[in-house]
Write a protein that holds these residues in place. Structure first.
Motif, PDB file in Angstrom:
ATOM      1  N   ILE A  16       7.474   4.904  14.352  1.00 37.31           N
ATOM      2  CA  ILE A  16       6.321   5.828  14.347  1.00 37.31           C
ATOM      3  C   ILE A  16       6.375   6.732  13.108  1.00 37.31           C
ATOM      4  O   ILE A  16       5.386   6.909  12.402  1.00 37.31           O
ATOM      5  CB  ILE A  16       6.287   6.671  15.640  1.00 37.31           C
ATOM      6  CG1 ILE A  16       6.067   5.760  16.857  1.00 37.31           C
ATOM      7  CG2 ILE A  16       5.192   7.739  15.572  1.00 37.31           C
ATOM      8  CD1 ILE A  16       6.110   6.476  18.189  1.00 37.31           C
ATOM      9  N   THR A  17       7.574   7.266  12.839  1.00 37.65           N
ATOM     10  CA  THR A  17       7.724   8.163  11.689  1.00 37.65           C
ATOM     11  C   THR A  17       7.371   7.440  10.389  1.00 37.65           C
ATOM     12  O   THR A  17       6.625   7.969   9.552  1.00 37.65           O
ATOM     13  CB  THR A  17       9.169   8.694  11.607  1.00 37.65           C
ATOM     14  OG1 THR A  17       9.542   9.191  12.882  1.00 37.65           O
ATOM     15  CG2 THR A  17       9.292   9.797  10.578  1.00 37.65           C
ATOM     16  N   ALA A  18       7.898   6.229  10.247  1.00 37.66           N
ATOM     17  CA  ALA A  18       7.627   5.458   9.030  1.00 37.66           C
ATOM     18  C   ALA A  18       6.134   5.160   8.904  1.00 37.66           C
ATOM     19  O   ALA A  18       5.577   5.225   7.802  1.00 37.66           O
ATOM     20  CB  ALA A  18       8.440   4.169   9.043  1.00 37.66           C
ATOM     21  N   ILE A  20       3.648   6.990  10.081  1.00 37.83           N
ATOM     22  CA  ILE A  20       2.963   8.224   9.671  1.00 37.83           C
ATOM     23  C   ILE A  20       3.153   8.431   8.168  1.00 37.83           C
ATOM     24  O   ILE A  20       2.205   8.720   7.436  1.00 37.83           O
ATOM     25  CB  ILE A  20       3.489   9.441  10.468  1.00 37.83           C
ATOM     26  CG1 ILE A  20       3.158   9.294  11.954  1.00 37.83           C
ATOM     27  CG2 ILE A  20       2.906  10.744   9.919  1.00 37.83           C
ATOM     28  CD1 ILE A  20       3.748  10.376  12.840  1.00 37.83           C
ATOM     29  N   PHE A  21       4.390   8.229   7.719  1.00 44.21           N
ATOM     30  CA  PHE A  21       4.684   8.405   6.296  1.00 44.21           C
ATOM     31  C   PHE A  21       3.847   7.467   5.435  1.00 44.21           C
ATOM     32  O   PHE A  21       3.261   7.874   4.436  1.00 44.21           O
ATOM     33  CB  PHE A  21       6.180   8.157   6.044  1.00 44.21           C
ATOM     34  CG  PHE A  21       6.908   9.371   5.582  1.00 44.21           C
ATOM     35  CD1 PHE A  21       7.147  10.413   6.464  1.00 44.21           C
ATOM     36  CD2 PHE A  21       7.334   9.492   4.271  1.00 44.21           C
ATOM     37  CE1 PHE A  21       7.808  11.553   6.053  1.00 44.21           C
ATOM     38  CE2 PHE A  21       7.996  10.635   3.843  1.00 44.21           C
ATOM     39  CZ  PHE A  21       8.236  11.660   4.735  1.00 44.21           C
ATOM     40  N   VAL A  24       0.227   8.510   5.324  1.00 38.35           N
ATOM     41  CA  VAL A  24       0.041   9.701   4.497  1.00 38.35           C
ATOM     42  C   VAL A  24       0.112   9.340   3.016  1.00 38.35           C
ATOM     43  O   VAL A  24      -0.698   9.809   2.204  1.00 38.35           O
ATOM     44  CB  VAL A  24       1.104  10.752   4.875  1.00 38.35           C
ATOM     45  CG1 VAL A  24       1.270  11.771   3.779  1.00 38.35           C
ATOM     46  CG2 VAL A  24       0.737  11.414   6.182  1.00 38.35           C
ATOM     47  N   LEU A  27      -3.081   7.644   2.041  1.00 37.81           N
ATOM     48  CA  LEU A  27      -4.166   8.630   1.976  1.00 37.81           C
ATOM     49  C   LEU A  27      -4.101   9.424   0.668  1.00 37.81           C
ATOM     50  O   LEU A  27      -5.108   9.622  -0.016  1.00 37.81           O
ATOM     51  CB  LEU A  27      -4.016   9.616   3.127  1.00 37.81           C
ATOM     52  CG  LEU A  27      -5.055   9.575   4.233  1.00 37.81           C
ATOM     53  CD1 LEU A  27      -4.579  10.390   5.420  1.00 37.81           C
ATOM     54  CD2 LEU A  27      -6.376  10.134   3.718  1.00 37.81           C
ATOM     55  N   SER A  28      -2.883   9.861   0.362  1.00 37.82           N
ATOM     56  CA  SER A  28      -2.675  10.661  -0.828  1.00 37.82           C
ATOM     57  C   SER A  28      -2.985   9.849  -2.084  1.00 37.82           C
ATOM     58  O   SER A  28      -3.615  10.322  -3.021  1.00 37.82           O
ATOM     59  CB  SER A  28      -1.236  11.149  -0.838  1.00 37.82           C
ATOM     60  OG  SER A  28      -0.902  11.647  -2.084  1.00 37.82           O
ATOM     61  N   ALA A  31      -6.695   9.635  -2.540  1.00 38.30           N
ATOM     62  CA  ALA A  31      -7.251  10.882  -3.082  1.00 38.30           C
ATOM     63  C   ALA A  31      -6.965  10.983  -4.577  1.00 38.30           C
ATOM     64  O   ALA A  31      -7.832  11.343  -5.377  1.00 38.30           O
ATOM     65  CB  ALA A  31      -6.663  12.071  -2.337  1.00 38.30           C
ATOM     66  N   LYS A  35      -9.411  11.065  -7.995  1.00 37.62           N
ATOM     67  CA  LYS A  35      -9.359  12.086  -9.053  1.00 37.62           C
ATOM     68  C   LYS A  35      -9.313  11.428 -10.434  1.00 37.62           C
ATOM     69  O   LYS A  35     -10.015  11.834 -11.352  1.00 37.62           O
ATOM     70  CB  LYS A  35      -8.117  12.961  -8.873  1.00 37.62           C
ATOM     71  CG  LYS A  35      -8.191  13.893  -7.687  1.00 37.62           C
ATOM     72  CD  LYS A  35      -6.914  14.697  -7.613  1.00 37.62           C
ATOM     73  CE  LYS A  35      -6.937  15.621  -6.407  1.00 37.62           C
ATOM     74  NZ  LYS A  35      -5.686  16.383  -6.303  1.00 37.62           N
ATOM     75  N   THR A  87      -3.285  16.811 -14.119  1.00 39.35           N
ATOM     76  CA  THR A  87      -2.799  15.459 -13.836  1.00 39.35           C
ATOM     77  C   THR A  87      -1.380  15.277 -14.360  1.00 39.35           C
ATOM     78  O   THR A  87      -0.521  14.719 -13.693  1.00 39.35           O
ATOM     79  CB  THR A  87      -3.720  14.419 -14.504  1.00 39.35           C
ATOM     80  OG1 THR A  87      -5.053  14.676 -14.085  1.00 39.35           O
ATOM     81  CG2 THR A  87      -3.326  13.003 -14.140  1.00 39.35           C
ATOM     82  N   ASN A  90       1.241  17.669 -12.422  1.00 39.45           N
ATOM     83  CA  ASN A  90       1.522  17.269 -11.045  1.00 39.45           C
ATOM     84  C   ASN A  90       1.834  15.788 -10.901  1.00 39.45           C
ATOM     85  O   ASN A  90       1.931  15.282  -9.789  1.00 39.45           O
ATOM     86  CB  ASN A  90       0.353  17.641 -10.146  1.00 39.45           C
ATOM     87  CG  ASN A  90       0.241  19.140 -10.005  1.00 39.45           C
ATOM     88  OD1 ASN A  90       1.016  19.764  -9.294  1.00 39.45           O
ATOM     89  ND2 ASN A  90      -0.700  19.734 -10.720  1.00 39.45           N
ATOM     90  N   LYS A  91       1.992  15.123 -12.050  1.00 38.89           N
ATOM     91  CA  LYS A  91       2.358  13.702 -12.053  1.00 38.89           C
ATOM     92  C   LYS A  91       1.468  12.889 -11.101  1.00 38.89           C
ATOM     93  O   LYS A  91       1.946  12.153 -10.240  1.00 38.89           O
ATOM     94  CB  LYS A  91       3.828  13.535 -11.669  1.00 38.89           C
ATOM     95  CG  LYS A  91       4.747  14.353 -12.561  1.00 38.89           C
ATOM     96  CD  LYS A  91       6.177  13.945 -12.407  1.00 38.89           C
ATOM     97  CE  LYS A  91       7.140  14.898 -13.084  1.00 38.89           C
ATOM     98  NZ  LYS A  91       6.777  15.362 -14.421  1.00 38.89           N
ATOM     99  N   LEU A  92       0.172  13.070 -11.237  1.00 36.56           N
ATOM    100  CA  LEU A  92      -0.764  12.377 -10.357  1.00 36.56           C
ATOM    101  C   LEU A  92      -0.787  10.882 -10.622  1.00 36.56           C
ATOM    102  O   LEU A  92      -1.166  10.092  -9.788  1.00 36.56           O
ATOM    103  CB  LEU A  92      -2.181  12.922 -10.529  1.00 36.56           C
ATOM    104  CG  LEU A  92      -2.446  14.341 -10.037  1.00 36.56           C
ATOM    105  CD1 LEU A  92      -3.930  14.647 -10.090  1.00 36.56           C
ATOM    106  CD2 LEU A  92      -1.930  14.525  -8.632  1.00 36.56           C
TER     107      LEU A  92
END
Lengths: 240, 421
Positions: A16-18, A20-21, A24, A27-28, A31, A35, A87, A90-92
């Motif tokens: 479950i944890t993996a 979620i990670f 995320v 998702l990131s 995003a 950008k 960018t 924050n090493k985007l």
């Protein structure tokens, strides 16, 4: 002793944890991609605008200066710069992608700079270009960046074109050769054909750079005259 | 790569490691709670005609003149057969009027008062165990009192499980008021919930000194209490766990304790706890992170270690970030001749932080709110987060770093132990 049944809990929790990670991170990633895409789109639209201005110039050499607006482009470039800096800080994105963005951006800056110079020659505008070279590993460059931002806010006539000295771009090399810039002391500012090397505080710049001293003097005069005017209009004595 | 990049890299990797494990722990606890939900909601239920066994409860006191009488009285009033409950007040060489005060119990059936030279809490407890004649022994600190049904609920666990060797109650804060006490209230509720969850895997790492009841066999087999770096309850629990002795928890058997009401007393208490935790872990190091010793070794103790390390990490990062931001701001003001530019942040989506760590932190916060709300529900309160949660976050995630650092400092450099109160 951990029983088989207990191990199951450990593994379910890990799964479950993996998950979620992973979600995320995806998702990131999404995003961030949005950008980067936004930067690329904006760069393309600036490129079109620059090309259009250049074409206007060459098509109609007799064009009246009123018809060309050189200021809106610089605004867009400036907000682009903030995005690229963000960018990078924050090493985007990966280094390759970042370098591509930076090169494209520098190219657009050089074009805008040349356009501004042409415009100044022909139409005699008040805009003052500052060419600025920095490197990423110089702490004084961060400070100089603050000074330039403050200067731009104080004197809207200033247009700062900043370049990362270490980016390998042939157009940038040409610019360095034209101004005979030696990469030994950073930050480097070029204002009105003159090279200023090393950190200059806002006060230093206002004192030592002739064009900016002139702007500062003009602003002082303006401020002084508005100060004289304003109390006169509001004071009760004039109402009588 | 310059040093700045290096620091950034290490900090990022550490941040993700901490987040991963913190998330893992929360998910793990929620799975256990979900599995145990029916039993938790049902609570402890026992038949009417039980032959309750005899229990000896010790009240060790050292300068407790204000509270000791109240504590003994609360024990005398509980719902348990009078002839099966032996209360022993042991005055550990008090220098105040404790001994004078407890004289009121002289002659009361089943209450015994004793006085000895000061030797620390564990020596008082050991004296009680050595002279105990009952199969079950326990102790209650002089600043706590219990609900009427607490003892029966605890004893029922022993009666329904012959393997149960110790049962710890649900320690809650009595009538919390103000920032410090409300923060501790949330924390103690969390402890109850966590222990309830972990007890289903026999993973309780501390059967705390407030009204935990033991089979006397534990001390007969494993020896008496040790000082345990001023945490005798933690030490005996570790000793039990590594020897395979089962520890249970009764989540609806309440013990009400007074919260530390000033920062210095709280600091001292937590310093003692943290110091004890670190040093007992060191003493028991060869039994830790080893599946052979069960969930206690592989999860419960690591949760504590992870909590301390992550608080130290996040507070260091916070202090560093604040310091750097302040330095940048001052330098910027000086170099630009105090030009104050446009300070308003850009409203663009572009500058919204979308790093994974931000999402994970948000998820962790939501889970923590969920867990603390569940903890309230278990206590019979409304499961709605209140301002106490914010107090809890501030006190135990930021201010807590002070006693953690000091405990490390004491362990590594000064080797100074904090006395038991």
């Amino acid at each position: 002793m951990i029983t088989k049944l207990q191990w199951k809990t450990y593994i379910i929790a890990l799964f479950i944890t993996a998950s979620i990670f992973a979600t995320v991170i995806l998702l990131s990633r999404f995003a961030t991609d949005q950008k980067i895409k936004a930067i690329q789109d904006a760069q393309d639209s600036i490129a079109i605008d620059i090309a259009s201005s250049e074409t206007q110039f060459s098509l109609l050499s007799e064009l009246t200066c009123k018809n060309i607006d050189a200021s809106s482009l610089s605004q867009e470039l400036r907000s682009m710069e903030a995005r690229i800096q963000y960018t990078e800080a924050n090493k985007l994105t990966n280094n390759e992608e970042l370098l591509k963005l930076k090169k494209y951006y520098f190219l657009l800056e050089i074009k805008d700079f040349l356009l501004l110079r042409k415009f100044n020659e022909r139409c005699g505008s008040t805009a003052v270009p500052i060419v600025y070279f920095y490197t990423n590993d110089c702490s004084d460059c961060v400070k100089q960046g603050y000074v330039l931002t403050a200067l731009q806010e104080k004197y809207p006539e200033l247009r700062v074109y900043s370049f990362d000295y270490n980016v390998d771009l042939s157009a940038l090399h040409a610019l360095l050769t034209i101004y005979k810039v030696k990469g030994d002391q950073f930050p480097i500012m070029i204002v009105g054909e003159k090279i200023y090397a090393g950190l200059k505080s806002l006060e230093d710049v206002e004192k030592t750079v002739p064009i900016i001293s002139k702007l500062a003097a003009q602003q002082k005069v303006k401020e002084a005259s508005s100060k004289i005017k304003s109390p006169a209009t509001t004071s009760p004595s004039t109402k009588k | 790569m310059n040093p700045g990049d290096y620091i950034y890299g290490v900090q990022t990797v550490l941040g993700y490691i901490f987040c991963f494990f913190a998330l893992y722990v929360q998910v793990f606890l929620l799975i256990l709670l979900f599995r145990e939900r029916k039993q938790i909601i049902k609570g402890t239920v026992f038949p009417e005609n039980v032959n309750w066994p005899a229990v000896a409860i010790t009240i060790p006191c050292w300068n407790e003149e204000d509270t000791v009488v109240k504590t003994v009285n609360s024990l005398l009033e509980i719902d348990y057969p009078k002839n099966r409950l032996i209360i022993r007040v042991i005055d550990d060489g008090s220098t105040d009027r404790t001994w004078e005060r407890v004289q009121v119990f002289q002659g009361i059936e089943n209450v015994y008062i004793m006085r000895k030279e000061n030797g620390g809490k564990h020596t008082a407890l050991n004296l009680a165990i050595e002279t105990a004649t009952t199969e079950y022994v326990g102790n209650l600190d002089a600043d706590a009192f219990i609900s009427k049904d607490t003892l029966k609920k605890i004893m029922w666990q022993f009666l329904s499980d012959p393997e149960m060797m110790a049962v710890s109650p649900a320690v809650v804060i009595h009538d919390p008021k103000g920032f410090l006490e409300k923060a501790q209230d949330v924390e103690f509720n969390m402890f109850v919930l966590m222990k309830r969850a972990l007890s289903s895997l026999n993973g309780i790492h501390v059967s705390q000194g407030q009204f935990s009841i033991f089979r006397k066999k534990v001390f007969d087999d494993l020896g008496p209490y040790k000082n345990g770096h001023q945490n005798e309850d933690l030490e005996i629990s570790y000793r039990m766990q590594v020897n395979g002795y089962k520890i249970g928890q009764c989540h609806d058997a309440y013990v009400h304790t007074m919260a530390m009401d000033t920062l210095p007393t709280l600091y001292k208490q937590r310093l003692r706890w943290t110091y004890g935790f670190i040093n007992n872990n060191y003493d028991y190091r060869k039994y830790l992170f080893n599946p052979k010793y069960g969930t206690f070794s592989l999860l419960s103790v690591p949760i504590g270690i992870l909590y301390i390390l992550s608080v130290l990490f996040s507070t260091s990062l916070l202090v560093w970030t604040i310091g750097k931001t302040a330095y940048d701001a001052i330098m910027r003001l000086i170099i630009t001749n105090f030009h104050i530019g446009n300070l308003a942040p850009s409203p663009s989506f572009f500058f919204v932080d979308t790093r994974p760590i931000i999402f994970i932190s948000a998820i962790l916060l939501i889970l923590l709110i969920t867990v603390t709300s569940l903890a309230k529900k278990i206590r019979g309160q409304r499961p709605i987060p209140s301002i106490s949660f914010v107090y809890f976050l501030i006190l135990f995630n930021f201010i807590g770093a002070t006693w953690f650092w000091k405990a490390f400092y004491n362990t590594l450099i000064s080797r100074k132990e904090v006395v038991w109160r």
